[in-house]
Design a protein around this motif. Structure first.
Motif, mmCIF file in Angstrom:
data_model
loop_
_atom_site.group_PDB
_atom_site.id
_atom_site.type_symbol
_atom_site.label_atom_id
_atom_site.label_comp_id
_atom_site.label_asym_id
_atom_site.label_seq_id
_atom_site.Cartn_x
_atom_site.Cartn_y
_atom_site.Cartn_z
ATOM 1 N N VAL A 49 43.675 32.870 41.213
ATOM 2 C CA VAL A 49 43.582 33.844 40.116
ATOM 3 C C VAL A 49 42.283 34.636 40.237
ATOM 4 O O VAL A 49 42.265 35.870 40.064
ATOM 5 C CB VAL A 49 43.677 33.130 38.749
ATOM 6 N N GLU A 50 41.202 33.961 40.538
ATOM 7 C CA GLU A 50 39.927 34.653 40.715
ATOM 8 C C GLU A 50 39.965 35.584 41.907
ATOM 9 O O GLU A 50 39.445 36.704 41.861
ATOM 10 C CB GLU A 50 38.791 33.635 40.866
ATOM 11 N N VAL A 51 40.583 35.145 43.000
ATOM 12 C CA VAL A 51 40.696 35.989 44.200
ATOM 13 C C VAL A 51 41.524 37.223 43.887
ATOM 14 O O VAL A 51 41.159 38.348 44.251
ATOM 15 C CB VAL A 51 41.314 35.182 45.373
ATOM 16 N N PRO A 66 36.974 29.670 45.206
ATOM 17 C CA PRO A 66 37.609 30.395 44.089
ATOM 18 C C PRO A 66 39.100 30.091 44.015
ATOM 19 O O PRO A 66 39.764 29.868 45.027
ATOM 20 C CB PRO A 66 37.357 31.867 44.428
ATOM 21 N N THR A 67 39.580 30.112 42.815
ATOM 22 C CA THR A 67 41.006 29.871 42.607
ATOM 23 C C THR A 67 41.788 31.121 42.979
ATOM 24 O O THR A 67 41.224 32.224 43.071
ATOM 25 C CB THR A 67 41.272 29.522 41.129
ATOM 26 N N ALA A 96 41.952 38.600 41.001
ATOM 27 C CA ALA A 96 41.184 39.450 40.089
ATOM 28 C C ALA A 96 40.162 40.279 40.857
ATOM 29 O O ALA A 96 39.975 41.473 40.587
ATOM 30 C CB ALA A 96 40.500 38.613 39.031
ATOM 31 N N GLU A 97 39.504 39.655 41.844
ATOM 32 C CA GLU A 97 38.544 40.406 42.661
ATOM 33 C C GLU A 97 39.230 41.477 43.490
ATOM 34 O O GLU A 97 38.737 42.600 43.627
ATOM 35 C CB GLU A 97 37.772 39.441 43.563
#
Length: 104
Positions: free
Chosen positions: A18-20, A15-16, A22-23
Motif C-alpha cells: 500500500v505504501e509502495v 514498505p508495505t 501510494a508513492e
C-alpha cells in the motif's frame, strides 16, 4: 565493537504494498500534472501566434488607416464648425467681427 538494531534490517522495515503504491501514485500524479501543463502550453502556443499574426496583419493597419481618416476629417470639420459657431454667435448678438476687434 558493538552492534545496534539500527544497522540490521528487519522484515518490518520494508514498505508495505500500500505504501509502495501510494508513492508510485504520488510520483505519477506529479508527472501527469506536468503533462497537463505541457498540453495547455502547447495549445496556447498553437492558438496565440495565429491570433497575434491576425492582429498584426489586420488590426494594426486598420487602426492606422482609421487614425489617418479621423485626422483628415477633423482637419476639415473643426474649422467648419468653428466658423459656423462664430457666425451664429454674431447673428444672435447682431455684432460683427470688426466690432469685436475694437472692443478692449
Amino acid at each position: 565493537m558493538s552492534t545496534t538494531d539500527d544497522t540490521l534490517a528487519s522484515p518490518s522495515d520494508h514498505p508495505t504494498p500500500v505504501e509502495v503504491s501510494a508513492e508510485v501514485f504520488e510520483a505519477t500524479a506529479a508527472g501527469l500534472r506536468i503533462v497537463e501543463i505541457a498540453v495547455v502550453i502547447f495549445f496556447g502556443l498553437m492558438v496565440a501566434p495565429p491570433l497575434l499574426i491576425l492582429a498584426a496583419v489586420v488590426a494594426v493597419p486598420l487602426i492606422a488607416i482609421s487614425a489617418l481618416v479621423a485626422a483628415a476629417v477633423a482637419a476639415i470639420a473643426v474649422p467648419t464648425l468653428l466658423v459656423r459657431r462664430v457666425r451664429a454667435h454674431h447673428r444672435a448678438h447682431g455684432s460683427t467681427v470688426f466690432l469685436h476687434r475694437l472692443r478692449p
